[in-house]
Write a protein that holds these residues in place. Sequence first.
Motif, PDB file in Angstrom:
ATOM      1  N   SER A 166       0.828  -1.205   0.000  1.00 22.25           N
ATOM      2  CA  SER A 166       0.000   0.000   0.000  1.00 22.25           C
ATOM      3  C   SER A 166       0.864   1.256   0.000  1.00 22.25           C
ATOM      4  CB  SER A 166      -0.927  -0.001   1.225  1.00 22.25           C
ATOM      5  OG  SER A 166      -1.726  -1.172   1.242  1.00 22.25           O
ATOM      6  N   THR A 167       0.213   2.388  -0.184  1.00 24.98           N
ATOM      7  CA  THR A 167       0.888   3.683  -0.202  1.00 24.98           C
ATOM      8  C   THR A 167       0.558   4.450   1.067  1.00 24.98           C
ATOM      9  OG1 THR A 167       0.697   3.791  -2.613  1.00 24.98           O
ATOM     10  CG2 THR A 167       1.167   5.849  -1.469  1.00 24.98           C
ATOM     11  N   MET A 168       1.582   4.772   1.860  1.00 19.36           N
ATOM     12  CA  MET A 168       1.335   5.537   3.076  1.00 19.36           C
ATOM     13  C   MET A 168       1.066   6.989   2.712  1.00 19.36           C
ATOM     14  SD  MET A 168       3.504   5.785   6.639  1.00 19.36           S
ATOM     15  CE  MET A 168       4.731   6.981   6.091  1.00 19.36           C
ATOM     16  N   ILE A 169      -0.016   7.545   3.261  1.00 14.79           N
ATOM     17  CA  ILE A 169      -0.363   8.924   2.932  1.00 14.79           C
ATOM     18  C   ILE A 169      -0.213   9.871   4.123  1.00 14.79           C
ATOM     19  CG2 ILE A 169      -1.866   8.345   1.000  1.00 14.79           C
ATOM     20  CD1 ILE A 169      -4.249   8.486   2.813  1.00 14.79           C
ATOM     21  N   SER A 170      -0.162   9.332   5.340  1.00 14.16           N
ATOM     22  CA  SER A 170       0.091  10.181   6.507  1.00 14.16           C
ATOM     23  C   SER A 170       0.474   9.313   7.691  1.00 14.16           C
ATOM     24  CB  SER A 170      -1.137  11.040   6.852  1.00 14.16           C
ATOM     25  OG  SER A 170      -2.204  10.236   7.315  1.00 14.16           O
ATOM     26  N   GLN A 171       1.057   9.965   8.710  1.00 19.53           N
ATOM     27  CA  GLN A 171       1.410   9.256   9.937  1.00 19.53           C
ATOM     28  C   GLN A 171       1.200  10.170  11.123  1.00 19.53           C
ATOM     29  OE1 GLN A 171       5.296   7.458  10.066  1.00 19.53           O
ATOM     30  NE2 GLN A 171       5.223   7.110  12.281  1.00 19.53           N
ATOM     31  N   GLY A 172       0.560   9.642  12.150  1.00 20.65           N
ATOM     32  CA  GLY A 172       0.380  10.372  13.398  1.00 20.65           C
ATOM     33  C   GLY A 172       1.070   9.635  14.523  1.00 20.65           C
ATOM     34  N   ALA A 173       0.826  10.084  15.755  1.00 13.75           N
ATOM     35  CA  ALA A 173       1.477   9.474  16.904  1.00 13.75           C
ATOM     36  C   ALA A 173       0.970   8.067  17.161  1.00 13.75           C
ATOM     37  CB  ALA A 173       1.260  10.342  18.141  1.00 13.75           C
ATOM     38  N   GLU A 174      -0.294   7.799  16.770  1.00 14.86           N
ATOM     39  CA  GLU A 174      -0.908   6.521  17.091  1.00 14.86           C
ATOM     40  C   GLU A 174      -0.997   5.564  15.910  1.00 14.86           C
ATOM     41  OE1 GLU A 174      -2.016   5.295  20.051  1.00 14.86           O
ATOM     42  OE2 GLU A 174      -1.069   7.049  20.964  1.00 14.86           O
ATOM     43  N   ALA A 175      -1.030   6.085  14.690  1.00 15.38           N
ATOM     44  CA  ALA A 175      -1.292   5.203  13.549  1.00 15.38           C
ATOM     45  C   ALA A 175      -0.703   5.762  12.261  1.00 15.38           C
ATOM     46  CB  ALA A 175      -2.803   5.005  13.380  1.00 15.38           C
ATOM     47  N   LYS A 176      -0.521   4.860  11.311  1.00 16.23           N
ATOM     48  CA  LYS A 176      -0.149   5.223   9.950  1.00 16.23           C
ATOM     49  C   LYS A 176      -1.359   4.983   9.051  1.00 16.23           C
ATOM     50  CE  LYS A 176       4.721   3.918  10.504  1.00 16.23           C
ATOM     51  NZ  LYS A 176       5.838   3.036  10.029  1.00 16.23           N
ATOM     52  N   ILE A 177      -1.550   5.881   8.088  1.00 10.07           N
ATOM     53  CA  ILE A 177      -2.692   5.798   7.195  1.00 10.07           C
ATOM     54  C   ILE A 177      -2.203   5.445   5.795  1.00 10.07           C
ATOM     55  CG2 ILE A 177      -4.697   6.996   6.255  1.00 10.07           C
ATOM     56  CD1 ILE A 177      -4.755   6.577   9.291  1.00 10.07           C
ATOM     57  N   TYR A 178      -2.834   4.449   5.188  1.00 13.16           N
ATOM     58  CA  TYR A 178      -2.435   3.964   3.873  1.00 13.16           C
ATOM     59  C   TYR A 178      -3.615   3.986   2.905  1.00 13.16           C
ATOM     60  CZ  TYR A 178       1.618   1.873   6.264  1.00 13.16           C
ATOM     61  OH  TYR A 178       2.750   1.665   7.013  1.00 13.16           O
ATOM     62  N   ARG A 179      -3.301   4.135   1.638  1.00  9.61           N
ATOM     63  CA  ARG A 179      -4.278   3.903   0.573  1.00  9.61           C
ATOM     64  C   ARG A 179      -3.949   2.550  -0.021  1.00  9.61           C
ATOM     65  NH1 ARG A 179      -3.389   8.164  -2.432  1.00  9.61           N
ATOM     66  NH2 ARG A 179      -1.842   7.118  -3.732  1.00  9.61           N
ATOM     67  N   ALA A 180      -4.968   1.703  -0.126  1.00 11.08           N
ATOM     68  CA  ALA A 180      -4.726   0.333  -0.575  1.00 11.08           C
ATOM     69  C   ALA A 180      -5.872  -0.142  -1.452  1.00 11.08           C
ATOM     70  CB  ALA A 180      -4.563  -0.592   0.628  1.00 11.08           C
ATOM     71  N   ARG A 181      -5.651  -1.280  -2.080  1.00  9.93           N
ATOM     72  CA  ARG A 181      -6.702  -1.943  -2.852  1.00  9.93           C
ATOM     73  C   ARG A 181      -6.875  -3.355  -2.309  1.00  9.93           C
ATOM     74  NH1 ARG A 181      -8.282   0.825  -7.297  1.00  9.93           N
ATOM     75  NH2 ARG A 181      -6.828   2.248  -8.306  1.00  9.93           N
ATOM     76  N   LEU A 182      -8.122  -3.703  -2.017  1.00 15.54           N
ATOM     77  CA  LEU A 182      -8.407  -5.068  -1.584  1.00 15.54           C
ATOM     78  C   LEU A 182      -8.599  -5.995  -2.765  1.00 15.54           C
ATOM     79  CD1 LEU A 182     -10.852  -4.511   1.423  1.00 15.54           C
ATOM     80  CD2 LEU A 182      -8.389  -4.893   1.459  1.00 15.54           C
ATOM     81  N   HIS A 183      -8.792  -5.397  -3.952  1.00 16.44           N
ATOM     82  CA  HIS A 183      -8.963  -6.191  -5.174  1.00 16.44           C
ATOM     83  C   HIS A 183      -8.496  -5.332  -6.340  1.00 16.44           C
ATOM     84  CE1 HIS A 183     -12.450  -3.645  -6.089  1.00 16.44           C
ATOM     85  NE2 HIS A 183     -12.835  -3.848  -4.845  1.00 16.44           N
ATOM     86  N   PRO A 184      -8.134  -5.931  -7.478  1.00 19.12           N
ATOM     87  CA  PRO A 184      -7.667  -5.161  -8.631  1.00 19.12           C
ATOM     88  C   PRO A 184      -8.754  -4.205  -9.112  1.00 19.12           C
ATOM     89  CG  PRO A 184      -7.216  -7.496  -8.922  1.00 19.12           C
ATOM     90  CD  PRO A 184      -8.131  -7.377  -7.742  1.00 19.12           C
ATOM     91  N   PRO A 185      -8.347  -3.058  -9.700  1.00 19.73           N
ATOM     92  CA  PRO A 185      -9.344  -2.120 -10.224  1.00 19.73           C
ATOM     93  C   PRO A 185     -10.109  -2.715 -11.390  1.00 19.73           C
ATOM     94  CG  PRO A 185      -7.128  -1.495 -10.922  1.00 19.73           C
ATOM     95  CD  PRO A 185      -6.974  -2.611  -9.922  1.00 19.73           C
ATOM     96  N   ALA A 186     -11.309  -2.206 -11.601  1.00 20.87           N
ATOM     97  CA  ALA A 186     -12.108  -2.670 -12.729  1.00 20.87           C
ATOM     98  C   ALA A 186     -11.388  -2.363 -14.029  1.00 20.87           C
ATOM     99  CB  ALA A 186     -13.477  -1.997 -12.715  1.00 20.87           C
ATOM    100  N   ALA A 187     -11.719  -3.121 -15.055  1.00 17.85           N
ATOM    101  CA  ALA A 187     -11.033  -2.974 -16.333  1.00 17.85           C
ATOM    102  C   ALA A 187     -11.180  -1.569 -16.904  1.00 17.85           C
ATOM    103  CB  ALA A 187     -11.584  -3.993 -17.330  1.00 17.85           C
ATOM    104  N   SER A 188     -12.312  -0.904 -16.593  1.00 14.88           N
ATOM    105  CA  SER A 188     -12.556   0.419 -17.129  1.00 14.88           C
ATOM    106  C   SER A 188     -11.916   1.524 -16.294  1.00 14.88           C
ATOM    107  CB  SER A 188     -14.065   0.688 -17.194  1.00 14.88           C
ATOM    108  OG  SER A 188     -14.639   0.573 -15.905  1.00 14.88           O
ATOM    109  N   SER A 189     -11.311   1.156 -15.163  1.00 17.92           N
ATOM    110  CA  SER A 189     -10.734   2.156 -14.270  1.00 17.92           C
ATOM    111  C   SER A 189      -9.320   2.498 -14.696  1.00 17.92           C
ATOM    112  CB  SER A 189     -10.708   1.643 -12.839  1.00 17.92           C
ATOM    113  OG  SER A 189     -12.012   1.355 -12.403  1.00 17.92           O
ATOM    114  N   PRO A 190      -8.843   3.690 -14.384  1.00 16.98           N
ATOM    115  CA  PRO A 190      -7.461   4.032 -14.689  1.00 16.98           C
ATOM    116  C   PRO A 190      -6.505   3.189 -13.866  1.00 16.98           C
ATOM    117  CG  PRO A 190      -8.592   5.833 -13.535  1.00 16.98           C
ATOM    118  CD  PRO A 190      -9.600   4.765 -13.782  1.00 16.98           C
ATOM    119  N   SER A 191      -5.308   3.037 -14.348  1.00 16.51           N
ATOM    120  CA  SER A 191      -4.318   2.221 -13.645  1.00 16.51           C
ATOM    121  C   SER A 191      -3.694   2.965 -12.474  1.00 16.51           C
ATOM    122  CB  SER A 191      -3.210   1.786 -14.612  1.00 16.51           C
ATOM    123  OG  SER A 191      -2.600   2.930 -15.203  1.00 16.51           O
TER     124      SER A 191
END
Length: 277
Positions: free
Chosen positions: A16-41
């Motif tokens: 995943s891609t980390m987008i921020s970090q605080g004192a208690e946690a790190k925040i990530y953007r992730a995919r649980l499944h591949p994007p749809a065929a019509s979605s941008p890469s």
Amino acid sequence: MTAAAPSATMRLIEASTMISQGAEAKIYRARLHPPAASSPSDPSAPDGCVLLKHRFAKQYRHPTLDGALTRARVAGEARALVRCLRAGVRVPGVRMVDAAAGVLGIEWVDGASVRALLGGGAEGEVEVEERDDGEEEEGEEEAHEDGAEVALREYGLTPDQVMEMIGAELAKMHRADVVHGDLTTSNMMLRRPSAAQPAAELVLIDFGLAYISTLPEDKAVDLYVLERAFASTHPQSEPLFAGVLNAYAKGMGKDWTPVSRRLDDVRLRGRKRSMVG
């Protein structure tokens, strides 16, 4: 000895891609499944994205205590979100929970924080420069308000409408006996209109300090925290907070009276503390 293979959750974190970090946690953007065929890469595209909140291990705590606290907090945040969802409160949907790993996966909200849209800037930023006498330059307040109106135009909303939306969602949350614990405009987002959802929505986020309570006192403190956040972060927009309370009172109905009384008490205690220092 061979090191243990990382769990599926930790492999997801690593991908995943980390987008921020605080004192208690790190925040990530992730995919649980591949994007749809019509979605941008582009992985930043909202289609198929989730937000991962990883409460990482704290070295200053005993591992057993840290693990127990982390599991309790992840599970507690997930329960608060589910309770809100069942009550019709607009919050991110829960996509995955791995309390043992300290990870909560929630719906990705495509939009911006209310703080940013009202001109509060990023966390820690000071937007309004003051003169030596502490007064704002003439016309500065008007320009600031106009900036908020321009920013909200993309969402088809006015600042007054946003205040009404905030009050309505907070009333639904408190009627469900969920106390947020950290109400600021940074923890509210406006979901950008789309083909699937033509109207912008206000979404409450970050329930890491949330708890369940039926007490008017706790709900009044929740409102007071938000009121102080408006005063410090959006001083030019402070009068708009009255719109939040009006919509909140309407949504709470007969339950508004005891909360209102306690809010007056909480404000009085707050002023006394400020005077004493």
